[in-house]
Design an enzyme around this catalytic site. Sequence first.
Site, PDB file in Angstrom:
ATOM      1  N   TYR A   1      18.326  29.806   8.803  1.00 40.95           N
ATOM      2  CA  TYR A   1      17.243  30.591   9.371  1.00 40.95           C
ATOM      3  C   TYR A   1      17.319  30.629  10.894  1.00 40.95           C
ATOM      4  CZ  TYR A   1      14.653  30.723   4.930  1.00 40.95           C
ATOM      5  OH  TYR A   1      14.255  30.951   3.636  1.00 40.95           O
TER       6      TYR A   1
ATOM      7  N   LYS B   1       0.837  -1.202   0.000  1.00 41.01           N
ATOM      8  CA  LYS B   1       0.000   0.000   0.000  1.00 41.01           C
ATOM      9  C   LYS B   1       0.873   1.253   0.000  1.00 41.01           C
ATOM     10  CE  LYS B   1      -0.385  -0.001   5.058  1.00 41.01           C
ATOM     11  NZ  LYS B   1      -1.283   0.015   6.218  1.00 41.01           N
TER      12      LYS B   1
END
Length: 347
Positions: free
Chosen positions: A244, A35
Site C-alpha cells: 500500500y 493477568k
Amino acid sequence: MTTSTLTIDLDALAGNWQALDAASGPGVQTAAVVKADGYGLDSGRVAQTLARAGARKFFVAVAEEGAAVRQALGPGPEICVFSGHMGGDTDMIHDLQLTPMLNSIDQMLRHVEALPGHPFGVQLDSGMNRLGMEAAEWAALRDIALGQNIRLIMSHLACADEPDHPMNAQQLQAFREMTEGCDVPRSLAATGGILLGPDYHFDVTRPGIGLYGGLPFEQARPVALVSLPVIQCRDVEPGETVGYGNTWTAQRPSRIATVAAGYADGIHRIMAPKTQLFAGDIPCPIVGRISMDLITADVTDLEEDPQQLDLLNARQTVNVLADNAGTIGYEILTSLGARYRRRYVSS
C-alpha cells in the site's frame, strides 16, 4: 498451514520465575502475575507451569480472570485480585476463594459486610495515584482492617524500570511510613522492584513482565516465539513498488516473500521500517507497509525461497519489537491475536 504459529517456551517461563525468585532473596515469597490471560499466553497454562516451578501466590487484574486461573490450579494456591472487591464480584470472590486487594473505604465496607471473615489484602497508594488508599484513608481504616482477616498490604512502584529515579526512594519511604507497626506481610516490588535490591523486597515480590521475557529483566529468556508462513514469493524489478502507498521501491532485482500475518495479529504497522523477519539466523527486512493480514519481506539474499519466516526469536525479542514500535514489551505480548496456532513446548 496458513495460520501463523505462536510457540510458548514453558521451560523458559519457569526458568525466568526461578531466576527472579533467587533474586528476591531468602525469606521472601515470590508470587507471579498472570493477568491479561497470562500476558496473552494463556493464564491457565502459564499458572500451571509457574506452580510446578514453585509459585503459590498469583495475581490477576479482575475477578473474572481468577476463574480461569482457579480452574487450572485447583484449590490451594492463593489468587489475588488487583482491582479489589467490585460490585457484583461477591459470589465469584467467595466461590473461587479469591483474595481481593481492597483499594478504598467503599471496597472495605463492601467486603466486610458481604463476606465477613473472608481473607483480603489492602493496596496503598504510595505516590503513583492510580489504585489504592491514600495515607489519610488508610489511617482511618487501619485498625479496622488489621482486626479482620487481612493477608497482605501492597503498593506499586511507578518508576521501577528506572533504577536512579528519585520516585523509587520516595515511594519506598511512603510505604514504610504507612505500614510501620503492621504485623502483616507486605509487597512493593514487581519485576523492576526486585531488581532494585532487597530494600524493596519486603515479604512478597510480584514479578510480571520479567517472567515472559520482557525488560527490565535483561537476563530473561525469550518465552514467546512467532513463525509466519510464506504464502507466495515473487520477483520485483528495480523501480517497482511493494504494498500500500508505494512506500518501498526496489533498488535492485529483488525477491519478495509475502507472509500470512499482519496488524490483526498484533504486528503493529508502525514497526515495519525497523523490523526484520528471520530465515534461521538470516535477517530479511520488512518492506512496504504491514497490512491487516499480510507482510512483505525482502528474501533476495536467501539461497532458496523460505517456507516460513520468524518474527519473534532469540535475536528479535519482544523488547526489540517494542523499541521498533515505540512501545513496551507488555503491549507486544498482549496484542498477539487469537489467530495464532499456539504451541506449548517443554522438555
